[in-house]
Design an enzyme around this catalytic site. Structure first.
Site, PDB file in Angstrom:
ATOM      1  N   ALA A  16      91.696  -1.500 -29.085  1.00  0.00           N
ATOM      2  CA  ALA A  16      91.017  -0.696 -28.126  1.00  0.00           C
ATOM      3  C   ALA A  16      90.028   0.292 -28.620  1.00  0.00           C
ATOM      4  CB  ALA A  16      92.285  -0.169 -27.155  1.00  0.00           C
ATOM      5  N   LYS A  82      87.795 -20.513 -28.870  1.00  0.00           N
ATOM      6  CA  LYS A  82      88.837 -20.976 -28.073  1.00  0.00           C
ATOM      7  C   LYS A  82      88.309 -21.083 -26.701  1.00  0.00           C
ATOM      8  CE  LYS A  82      92.314 -18.703 -24.824  1.00  0.00           C
ATOM      9  NZ  LYS A  82      93.263 -17.566 -24.641  1.00  0.00           N
TER      10      LYS A  82
HETATM   11  C1  LIG Z   1     103.076  -9.708 -28.602  1.00  0.00           C
HETATM   12  C2  LIG Z   1     101.900  -9.414 -27.868  1.00  0.00           C
HETATM   13  C3  LIG Z   1     100.953 -10.461 -27.979  1.00  0.00           C
HETATM   14  C4  LIG Z   1      99.581 -10.430 -27.516  1.00  0.00           C
HETATM   15  N1  LIG Z   1      98.505 -11.258 -27.457  1.00  0.00           N
HETATM   16  C5  LIG Z   1      97.309 -10.995 -27.150  1.00  0.00           C
HETATM   17  C6  LIG Z   1      96.234 -11.888 -26.783  1.00  0.00           C
HETATM   18  O1  LIG Z   1      96.473 -13.102 -27.142  1.00  0.00           O
HETATM   19  N2  LIG Z   1      95.049 -11.543 -26.239  1.00  0.00           N
HETATM   20  C7  LIG Z   1      95.154 -10.416 -25.773  1.00  0.00           C
HETATM   21  O2  LIG Z   1      94.023  -9.997 -25.267  1.00  0.00           O
HETATM   22  N3  LIG Z   1      95.747  -9.333 -26.069  1.00  0.00           N
HETATM   23  C8  LIG Z   1      97.058  -9.590 -26.481  1.00  0.00           C
HETATM   24  N4  LIG Z   1      97.944  -8.639 -26.702  1.00  0.00           N
HETATM   25  C9  LIG Z   1      97.519  -7.041 -26.348  1.00  0.00           C
HETATM   26  C10 LIG Z   1      96.677  -6.686 -27.572  1.00  0.00           C
HETATM   27  O3  LIG Z   1      97.357  -6.958 -28.767  1.00  0.00           O
HETATM   28  C11 LIG Z   1      96.417  -5.144 -27.453  1.00  0.00           C
HETATM   29  O4  LIG Z   1      96.009  -4.874 -26.116  1.00  0.00           O
HETATM   30  C12 LIG Z   1      95.237  -4.743 -28.301  1.00  0.00           C
HETATM   31  O5  LIG Z   1      95.506  -4.930 -29.609  1.00  0.00           O
HETATM   32  C13 LIG Z   1      94.734  -3.114 -28.393  1.00  0.00           C
HETATM   33  O6  LIG Z   1      95.998  -2.485 -28.842  1.00  0.00           O
HETATM   34  P1  LIG Z   1      95.843  -1.007 -28.963  1.00  0.00           P
HETATM   35  O7  LIG Z   1      94.424  -0.669 -29.844  1.00  0.00           O
HETATM   36  O8  LIG Z   1      95.662  -0.303 -27.747  1.00  0.00           O
HETATM   37  O9  LIG Z   1      96.981  -0.330 -29.721  1.00  0.00           O
HETATM   38  P2  LIG Z   1      97.453  -0.226 -31.276  1.00  0.00           P
HETATM   39  O10 LIG Z   1      96.774  -1.683 -31.806  1.00  0.00           O
HETATM   40  O11 LIG Z   1      98.843  -0.070 -31.421  1.00  0.00           O
HETATM   41  O12 LIG Z   1      96.706   0.797 -31.978  1.00  0.00           O
HETATM   42  C14 LIG Z   1      97.140   2.225 -31.635  1.00  0.00           C
HETATM   43  C15 LIG Z   1      96.371   2.998 -32.544  1.00  0.00           C
HETATM   44  O13 LIG Z   1      96.916   4.505 -32.445  1.00  0.00           O
HETATM   45  C16 LIG Z   1      96.885   5.083 -33.644  1.00  0.00           C
HETATM   46  N5  LIG Z   1      97.873   6.362 -33.405  1.00  0.00           N
HETATM   47  C17 LIG Z   1      98.984   6.213 -32.782  1.00  0.00           C
HETATM   48  N6  LIG Z   1      99.607   7.435 -32.853  1.00  0.00           N
HETATM   49  C18 LIG Z   1      98.562   8.300 -33.618  1.00  0.00           C
HETATM   50  C19 LIG Z   1      98.550   9.639 -33.617  1.00  0.00           C
HETATM   51  N7  LIG Z   1      99.373  10.508 -33.353  1.00  0.00           N
HETATM   52  N8  LIG Z   1      97.319   9.948 -34.147  1.00  0.00           N
HETATM   53  C20 LIG Z   1      96.245   9.362 -34.341  1.00  0.00           C
HETATM   54  N9  LIG Z   1      96.280   8.000 -34.217  1.00  0.00           N
HETATM   55  C21 LIG Z   1      97.484   7.630 -33.722  1.00  0.00           C
HETATM   56  C22 LIG Z   1      97.527   4.116 -34.574  1.00  0.00           C
HETATM   57  O14 LIG Z   1      97.198   4.471 -35.742  1.00  0.00           O
HETATM   58  C23 LIG Z   1      96.643   2.858 -34.270  1.00  0.00           C
HETATM   59  O15 LIG Z   1      95.497   3.079 -34.778  1.00  0.00           O
HETATM   60  C24 LIG Z   1      99.332  -8.839 -27.368  1.00  0.00           C
HETATM   61  C25 LIG Z   1     100.069  -7.922 -27.316  1.00  0.00           C
HETATM   62  C26 LIG Z   1     101.560  -7.945 -27.669  1.00  0.00           C
HETATM   63  C27 LIG Z   1     102.531  -7.176 -27.567  1.00  0.00           C
END
Ligand SMILES: Cc1cc2nc3c(=O)[nH]c(=O)nc-3n(C[C@H](O)[C@H](O)[C@H](O)COP(=O)(O)OP(=O)(O)OC[C@H]3O[C@@H](n4cnc5c(N)ncnc54)[C@H](O)[C@@H]3O)c2cc1C
Length: 520
Positions: A16, A82
């Site tokens: 994200a 895909k």
């Molecule tokens: C089981 C599962 C399967 C999935 N499969 C799919 C799929 O097939 N297709 C799809 O589109 N989506 C899928 N998703 C969703 C997808 O994984 C997420 O939407 C995507 O990876 C985005 O994650 P994110 O970047 O929001 O969070 P994260 O990857 O968790 O990143 C969070 C970031 O915040 C940072 N952070 C946290 N706290 C702090 C702090 N205090 N200070 C600084 N940095 C901080 C961390 O270091 C990390 O870099 C799936 C999710 C799950 C749970």
């Protein structure tokens, strides 16, 4: 006081964070004086979630905008093509145990609805096979295009499967080296600003303070800014969609040249489902289940058994089965003051239909395209953003629920509860009432930015065996409709034979694109 929006601070370096940072930086790279400065802060201690391997066709456009070569995605992220999802065992009907939800629209979909014709001849072929060549292309294990096809173009529509960790690394490198994004590795430990007002800065454990005009919360399930700081609660939707835990595992192929499937396979289990995604060197497999209906031990033994059955020879004791709990739900307000949440911090329902990355692309696309040049405009953009996202979350929940509510499975309390009308959103109940008397059509998904067009509803409805009382659109003269549909079915059949003759296999195409890139 200068109210220009110049400094964007993104907290979080998962998919994200990097998609949002790259899209903003790429969209405004030629904006001269108005070009915002983009800084991304990532914790060195909190790993990214590391799942999220299935994408939609929208990812092609996102990568093109960001400026990433398709061959680099294939080379660096273990990626494959895909073409949709195959649902196995969802309907509970032994006569039609599986179906495809492909990415291609039915032939001539803008002006002809083939559902009525297919419903009258459903014994001849599956709905997907009647309306698009893609169903047979998937079954044959073929790629969505030829080696000579320009990057991001196609013969049949496609997105990607990729390694989520490697994808974040690719975006990181490209974002910093090519798009000028500033990267800071530190933990955000404190936020400057009253919860009722704007954030001025985030303070880091390094002692530094980073000021900004717009803050993007991409901190994943922690939801540091929108959740902790602004106190926007997660609205649980567990009363509608019950799954709240996943067990993920990576399974190597037995041989380097094992064929790669180009659908996500989704196999229903007694209290959830298993995803199976083919990358270049391994499969990503995961069991998503409802902990109210299945113990972790039982969920684990189901996925272990699945791996053993589908990967003969795999040493299960060498594999790491990782448990990932999640609370299905979303936050009703995603843009508060000068802070907007994107990704898991905004919400997550479950991975069925792999919509999370598509929603991230939509959110980041709106922020970058409607980038507010000053604080006054930001309030308007924020209001519109919240309305739009609320719409998307509601439609997403309806579409996912459709897969459960139509199931005839009788093997557990879970599936009986999934069918309970009390757990079905009113919007979906209304749609199903209408579809009893007419097939889904454009008015059912009226917006241009719709996550799921009415064609997607058709693929799922007819794949699941939904049989309406009347199959044609109101006002349609069935005989004329049948004649036109016969012609289109023939055209689709001819096109299917043609593409089956010239498309390479997935692995052939991937290998050729990577070696072309290496030579160049
Ligand atoms: C089981 C599962 C399967 C999935 N499969 C799919 C799929 O097939 N297709 C799809 O589109 N989506 C899928 N998703 C969703 C997808 O994984 C997420 O939407 C995507 O990876 C985005 O994650 P994110 O970047 O929001 O969070 P994260 O990857 O968790 O990143 C969070 C970031 O915040 C940072 N952070 C946290 N706290 C702090 C702090 N205090 N200070 C600084 N940095 C901080 C961390 O270091 C990390 O870099 C799936 C999710 C799950 C749970």
């Amino acid at each position: 006081m200068d109210q220009s929006i110049r400094k964007v601070v993104i907290v979080g370096g998962g998919t994200a964070g990097w998609i949002t940072a790259c899209l903003i930086a790429a969209e405004h790279r030629n904006a001269g004086e108005r070009r915002p400065e983009v800084t991304l802060i990532e914790s060195p201690d909190v790993p990214i979630i590391g799942v999220g391997e299935g994408t939609w066709p929208s990812m092609r456009l996102t990568l093109q905008k960001i400026g990433i070569a398709e061959a680099d995605l294939l080379r660096e992220c273990g990626a494959s093509f895909k073409q949709g999802t195959e649902f196995v065992g969802w309907s509970g009907d032994d006569a039609a145990p599986e179906y495809y939800h492909p990415f291609s629209f039915p032939i001539e979909y803008s002006n002809t609805n083939l559902a009525g014709f297919w419903l009258e001849h459903r014994d001849r072929s599956s709905f997907a096979e009647l309306v698009t060549p893609q169903a047979k292309v998937i079954s044959a294990g073929l790629a969505p295009k030829q080696v000579e096809t320009p990057e991001y173009a196609f013969a049949v529509n496609y997105g990607y499967h990729f390694d989520a960790g490697k994808f974040a690394m690719l975006l990181h490198r490209h974002g910093v080296e090519e798009l000028g994004i500033k990267y800071v590795s530190a933990n955000v430990v404190q936020i400057d600003g009253e919860p009722g007002g704007d954030i001025q800065a985030v303070n880091l454990d390094s002692g530094a303070s980073i000021e900004g005009d717009l803050f993007v919360d991409c901190t994943g399930q922690r939801s540091l800014l929108i959740g902790d700081h602004y106190g926007v609660e997660l609205q649980s939707i567990k009363d509608q969609l019950f799954n709240d835990t996943a067990i993920a595992v990576q399974v190597p192929y037995p041989q380097a040249d094992t064929p790669i499937r180009s659908v996500t396979q989704s196999t229903a289990t007694k209290a959830g489902w298993i995803w199976d995604i083919g990358l270049q060197g391994r499969r990503g497999i995961g069991h998503v289940y409802a902990s109210d209906y299945l113990s972790h031990e039982d969920a684990l033994s189901i996925v272990r058994e699945y791996v053993a059955d589908t990967s003969p020879g795999a040493d299960l004791d060498e594999l790491t089965f990782r448990k990932i709990p999640f609370e299905p739900g979303y936050r009703s307000e995603l843009w508060v003051n000068n802070c907007v949440a994107v990704g898991l911090s905004a919400g997550f329902v479950e991975p069925l239909e792999a919509s999370a990355l598509a929603l991230i692309e939509q959110s980041a696309g709106i922020i970058s395209k409607q980038f507010p040049v000053n604080r006054e405009i930001m309030s308007v953009v924020a209001r519109r953003f919240n309305q739009r996202m609320q719409y998307h979350w509601e439609r997403l929940i309806e579409f996912l629920k459709l897969h459960y509510v139509l199931s005839q499975r009788t093997d557990s309390e879970y599936w009986a509860a999934c069918r309970d009308p009390e757990t079905c959103p009113q919007g979906l109940r209304d749609k199903l009432t209408v579809w009893e008397q007419q097939p889904p059509w454009h008015d059912d998904s009226p917006r241009v930015d719709e996550l799921f067009p009415s064609a997607s509803y058709q693929y799922v409805l007819y794949g699941m065996g939904f049989t309406p009382s009347y199959p044609f659109l109101p006002g349609v003269e069935p005989d004329r409709d049948r004649k036109r549909a016969e012609e289109l079915a023939r055209t689709n059949f001819d096109k299917t034979q043609r593409v089956l003759n010239f498309l390479p296999t997935n692995r052939e195409l991937i290998d050729a694109m990577i070696s072309q890139r290496e030579v160049a």
